[in-house]
Design a protein around this motif. Structure first.
Motif, PDB file in Angstrom:
ATOM      1  N   GLN A   1       4.801 -12.026 -19.021  1.00 19.69           N
ATOM      2  CA  GLN A   1       3.624 -12.156 -19.867  1.00 19.69           C
ATOM      3  C   GLN A   1       2.400 -12.644 -19.109  1.00 19.69           C
ATOM      4  O   GLN A   1       1.287 -12.171 -19.339  1.00 19.69           O
TER       5      GLN A   1
ATOM      6  N   SER B   1      -6.398 -10.861 -19.954  1.00 19.23           N
ATOM      7  CA  SER B   1      -4.976 -11.032 -20.262  1.00 19.23           C
ATOM      8  C   SER B   1      -4.530 -12.418 -19.783  1.00 19.23           C
ATOM      9  O   SER B   1      -5.206 -13.045 -18.959  1.00 19.23           O
TER      10      SER B   1
ATOM     11  N   PRO C   1       3.468  -8.165 -15.014  1.00 17.94           N
ATOM     12  CA  PRO C   1       2.560  -8.359 -16.150  1.00 17.94           C
ATOM     13  C   PRO C   1       1.498  -7.263 -16.177  1.00 17.94           C
ATOM     14  O   PRO C   1       1.182  -6.670 -15.145  1.00 17.94           O
TER      15      PRO C   1
END
Length: 199
Positions: free
Chosen positions: A4, A40, A179
């Motif tokens: 993530q 992100s 990720p």
């Protein structure tokens, strides 16, 4: 399972800054730029070290091998002076060299100063991490990362960070996914082939 957070290592390389003679400007500049450009989730590990080849190599290996960084950005130590050994230290720990990053940084900097040809920035892949040497000055860091724009905000020369997200995508393996790094397109528009873009 999909990773993530993009784990980013920042390394500022300067004898005097690491000794407290003057304030380091490299890590603050990189931290501020990432806060604007990356949308992100990511985490940052920072190091301020001296211009020593063994120390630089050891720091890079530690960030990649022990901390699991996906991306490491260094600043400083890429000129022709005898103490400038960041490229040598970086090449020593790399599995693959990525010459396009250094070539593009010099192309951008040559728009401003002819001495850009004295810069020796390199980039390498170590395991599943991209390591990039950046210039030492905050203004040059920003210019090389996000590229050059005209007055209307149109890109004249792409910055190197436009290629970073897809490079990380390509380092994924079946047992270690990477990720999905995304950027603010008003700062730097990352490029991926249509087949690699996720909704």
């Amino acid at each position: 399972m999909q990773e993530q957070f993009t784990r980013i290592g920042l390394v500022s390389i300067s004898d005097r800054a690491s000794q407290g003679v003057y304030e380091d400007k490299g890590i603050p500049a990189l931290t501020a730029w990432l806060a604007q450009a990356v949308v992100s989730p990511y985490t940052v590990s920072s190091r301020l070290i001296a211009d020593d080849q063994a120390t630089i190599s050891q720091t890079l290996k530690q960030l990649v091998d022990e901390e699991g960084c996906h991306l490491v950005l260094t600043t400083g130590g890429t000129g022709p002076a005898l103490r400038d050994v960041t490229p040598e230290a970086t090449l020593a720990i790399g599995d693959k060299e990525m010459p396009g990053f250094g070539e593009q940084m010099r192309q951008i900097s040559l728009r401003f100063v002819p001495t850009a040809i004295l810069s020796r920035q390199v980039a390498v892949i170590r395991k599943q991490c991209l390591v990039i040497n950046l210039p030492g000055q905050p203004k040059s860091i920003q210019e090389t990362l996000e590229g050059l724009k005209d007055r209307d905000g149109n890109t004249l020369v792409p910055g190197i960070f436009a290629a970073v997200p897809y490079c990380l995508d390509l380092l994924a393996t079946s047992d270690k996914p990477m990720p999905y790094l995304e950027t603010d397109e008003t700062i730097v528009k990352s490029f991926r082939p249509k087949s690699a873009i996720r909704k």
